[in-house]
Design a protein around this motif. Structure first.
Motif, short mmCIF file in Angstrom:
data_model
loop_
_atom_site.label_atom_id
_atom_site.label_comp_id
_atom_site.label_asym_id
_atom_site.label_seq_id
_atom_site.Cartn_x
_atom_site.Cartn_y
_atom_site.Cartn_z
N TRP A 12 34.90 -28.98 9.65
CA TRP A 12 34.99 -28.58 8.24
C TRP A 12 34.27 -27.25 8.03
CZ3 TRP A 12 31.22 -29.84 3.94
CH2 TRP A 12 31.75 -29.47 2.69
N ASP B 234 37.54 -33.30 15.25
CA ASP B 234 37.91 -33.78 13.92
C ASP B 234 38.32 -32.60 13.04
OD1 ASP B 234 37.69 -36.16 11.88
OD2 ASP B 234 36.82 -34.41 10.88
N SER C 263 39.93 -42.54 5.10
CA SER C 263 38.64 -41.88 4.95
C SER C 263 38.21 -41.98 3.50
CB SER C 263 38.77 -40.40 5.37
OG SER C 263 37.54 -39.74 5.21
N ASN C 264 36.93 -42.17 3.30
CA ASN C 264 36.38 -42.28 1.95
C ASN C 264 36.92 -43.50 1.20
OD1 ASN C 264 34.73 -39.77 1.93
ND2 ASN C 264 36.73 -38.80 2.25
N GLN D 160 36.58 -43.31 7.90
CA GLN D 160 35.62 -42.20 8.06
C GLN D 160 34.92 -41.99 6.71
OE1 GLN D 160 36.01 -37.52 8.41
NE2 GLN D 160 36.72 -38.43 10.33
N SER E 13 29.10 -36.00 7.99
CA SER E 13 27.88 -35.36 7.45
C SER E 13 26.59 -36.04 7.93
CB SER E 13 27.91 -35.31 5.92
OG SER E 13 29.04 -34.62 5.45
N LEU F 222 24.15 -34.93 9.63
CA LEU F 222 22.97 -34.07 9.54
C LEU F 222 22.76 -33.57 8.12
CD1 LEU F 222 23.74 -32.09 12.81
CD2 LEU F 222 22.29 -34.12 12.54
N LYS F 223 23.90 -33.18 7.48
CA LYS F 223 23.80 -32.66 6.12
C LYS F 223 23.26 -33.73 5.17
CE LYS F 223 27.35 -31.20 4.01
NZ LYS F 223 28.76 -30.80 3.89
N ARG G 247 28.97 -31.15 13.13
CA ARG G 247 29.55 -29.80 13.19
C ARG G 247 28.43 -28.78 13.34
NH1 ARG G 247 29.62 -26.24 8.31
NH2 ARG G 247 29.06 -28.16 7.26
N SER G 248 28.69 -27.74 14.11
CA SER G 248 27.81 -26.57 14.11
C SER G 248 28.63 -25.36 14.53
CB SER G 248 26.63 -26.75 15.08
OG SER G 248 25.87 -25.56 15.07
N SER G 249 28.22 -24.21 14.05
CA SER G 249 28.86 -22.96 14.45
C SER G 249 28.02 -22.28 15.55
CB SER G 249 28.95 -22.03 13.23
OG SER G 249 27.65 -21.87 12.69
N LYS G 250 26.90 -22.91 15.91
CA LYS G 250 25.97 -22.26 16.84
C LYS G 250 25.98 -22.95 18.19
CE LYS G 250 23.05 -20.46 13.25
NZ LYS G 250 23.82 -20.98 12.10
N ARG H 133 23.24 -25.48 19.19
CA ARG H 133 23.31 -26.75 18.47
C ARG H 133 24.53 -27.57 18.88
NH1 ARG H 133 21.88 -24.79 12.33
NH2 ARG H 133 19.62 -24.62 12.57
N ASN I 34 23.62 -31.15 20.17
CA ASN I 34 24.13 -32.28 19.38
C ASN I 34 24.97 -33.23 20.25
OD1 ASN I 34 22.94 -31.21 17.08
ND2 ASN I 34 24.85 -30.40 16.23
P1 NAP Z 1 27.05 -32.11 9.42
O1 NAP Z 1 27.80 -32.06 10.70
O2 NAP Z 1 26.21 -33.28 9.12
O3 NAP Z 1 26.14 -30.84 9.23
C1 NAP Z 1 26.60 -29.57 9.45
C2 NAP Z 1 25.50 -28.61 9.02
O4 NAP Z 1 24.33 -28.89 9.79
C3 NAP Z 1 25.87 -27.20 9.26
O5 NAP Z 1 25.34 -26.45 8.18
C4 NAP Z 1 25.15 -26.83 10.56
O6 NAP Z 1 24.78 -25.48 10.50
C5 NAP Z 1 23.93 -27.72 10.52
N1 NAP Z 1 23.51 -28.21 11.86
C6 NAP Z 1 24.30 -28.59 12.88
N2 NAP Z 1 23.57 -28.99 13.94
C7 NAP Z 1 22.27 -28.84 13.58
C8 NAP Z 1 21.05 -29.08 14.24
N3 NAP Z 1 21.03 -29.55 15.50
N4 NAP Z 1 19.90 -28.81 13.59
C9 NAP Z 1 19.92 -28.34 12.32
N5 NAP Z 1 21.06 -28.09 11.63
C10 NAP Z 1 22.23 -28.34 12.26
O7 NAP Z 1 28.04 -31.96 8.16
P2 NAP Z 1 29.59 -31.93 7.90
O8 NAP Z 1 30.24 -30.76 8.50
O9 NAP Z 1 29.74 -32.17 6.44
O10 NAP Z 1 30.13 -33.27 8.62
C11 NAP Z 1 30.59 -33.29 9.95
C12 NAP Z 1 32.10 -33.34 10.02
O11 NAP Z 1 32.60 -34.50 9.35
C13 NAP Z 1 32.82 -32.20 9.31
O12 NAP Z 1 32.73 -30.97 9.99
C14 NAP Z 1 34.20 -32.77 9.18
O13 NAP Z 1 34.90 -32.67 10.40
C15 NAP Z 1 33.88 -34.21 8.81
N6 NAP Z 1 33.83 -34.46 7.35
C16 NAP Z 1 34.77 -35.28 6.80
C17 NAP Z 1 34.79 -35.51 5.43
C18 NAP Z 1 35.82 -36.41 4.84
O14 NAP Z 1 35.99 -36.42 3.60
N7 NAP Z 1 36.51 -37.18 5.64
C19 NAP Z 1 33.82 -34.92 4.59
C20 NAP Z 1 32.85 -34.10 5.18
C21 NAP Z 1 32.87 -33.90 6.55
P3 NAP Z 1 25.13 -24.42 11.69
O15 NAP Z 1 26.61 -24.26 11.72
O16 NAP Z 1 24.40 -23.21 11.23
O17 NAP Z 1 24.57 -25.01 12.95
#
Ligand code: NAP
Length: 261
Positions: free
Chosen positions: A26, A49, A140-141, A162, A189, A191-192, A230-233, A236, A240
């Motif tokens: 995402w 994903d 999902s949701n 999901q 999410s 981590l978020k 998810r990460s862009s780095k 990480r 992860n």
């Molecule tokens: P996440 O993976 O929990 O968090 C991503 C954030 O955390 C990014 O800002 C990333 O920044 C940072 N991060 C990553 N690794 C880290 C680490 N080791 N230490 C500190 N910060 C770190 O959040 P998400 O993207 O919301 O959720 C994951 C995936 O779930 C999504 O990408 C998507 O595929 C899916 N999703 C699905 C739904 C749905 O409705 N079904 C909703 C939301 C998400 P950097 O890029 O700077 O590392």
């Protein structure tokens, strides 16, 4: 990723399995999405994903192709935007075209269409699953009640639900409800939806010489909840995914469980 044999996949009720860790995409777009997915595949992720709504299916597909890995080694999930209910077949065709594949491994209804369980959409999913366009189908949701509505109406349980999941948001009752119905819980999410600076996470991380993020992701694995950080780095993305070289003890799992808000 470190080599161990444990908990790498979770069985799906209709056969086969889903890798317990996947790479979330995402908000990754264009070149950044392509490079992140290529790197994730390079360091060992075998599950990606995406969603039609993320606008990156083409980049994901190109990264998968250009990784040189056999298609069957990579588990690809995409999702139907709920507003495309009624246009399931066309949406699937578009997703396959963008991804450049004949079949996705998992196709999810991204959100309950119009806030409802979307039984008609689910019937179309079952058809397209039967035709081989999606090896597995899920949602999902969805609330537990919405999952039950689909099962009651069609006799077919989603393979996966999901939903947002983290030590701070988890609901053991929802996990139990899912497990009882054979629906694999997949957490987004991770981590978020967490406080990475929490002292309990810091203490457990230090004991294992890992990061708080790795503790959170490993906690999902201990509960057999699929997780898709998810990460862009690069650093990480790599760390992860590196969660198979240590375990959390039952006591540590309980301490992380107790972080819930
Ligand atoms: P996440 O993976 O929990 O968090 C991503 C954030 O955390 C990014 O800002 C990333 O920044 C940072 N991060 C990553 N690794 C880290 C680490 N080791 N230490 C500190 N910060 C770190 O959040 P998400 O993207 O919301 O959720 C994951 C995936 O779930 C999504 O990408 C998507 O595929 C899916 N999703 C699905 C739904 C749905 O409705 N079904 C909703 C939301 C998400 P950097 O890029 O700077 O590392």
């Amino acid at each position: 990723m470190s080599e161990t044999e444990d908990h790498r996949e979770v069985a799906l009720h209709d056969g086969g399995a889903i890798p317990i860790i996947g790479f979330g995409t995402w908000q990754l777009r264009g070149r950044e999405a392509y490079e992140a997915v290529r790197y994730a595949l390079e360091v060992g992720y075998r599950h990606i994903d995406t969603a039609a709504a993320y606008g990156n299916e083409s980049e994901v597909g190109r990264a998968v192709r250009e990784s040189g890995l056999p298609r069957e080694e990579i588990f690809i999930t995409t999702k139907l935007p709920p507003e495309n209910s009624g246009r399931e077949r066309e949406t699937m065709r578009e997703s396959l075209r963008h991804l450049g594949v004949d079949q996705v491994d998992l196709w999810l209804i991204h959100w309950p269409p119009g806030g409802n369980s979307g039984v008609e959409t689910w019937r179309e999913f079952i058809k397209l699953n039967g035709e081989g366009r999606a090896a597995h189908i899920g949602v999902s949701n969805y609330s537990p009640a919405q999952v039950d509505e689909l099962i009651e109406a069609t006799g077919t349980a989603p393979s996966v639900n999901q939903i947002k999941w983290s030590p701070f948001t988890h609901e053991p009752k929802r996990l139990a409800h899912s497990v009882e119905r054979g629906v694999v819980l997949e957490g987004y999410s991770p981590l978020k939806a967490s406080r990475l600076g929490d002292p309990v996470l810091a203490e457990i991380a230090e004991a294992h010489e890992v990061s708080p993020a790795q503790v959170i992701l490993r906690w999902h694995v201990e509960h057999e909840v699929v997780v898709i950080p998810r990460s862009s780095k690069r650093e990480r993305i790599s760390s992860n995914g590196d969660i198979f070289g240590f375990h959390l003890s039952p006591d540590e799992v309980a301490r992380v469980d107790a972080l819930t808000d």
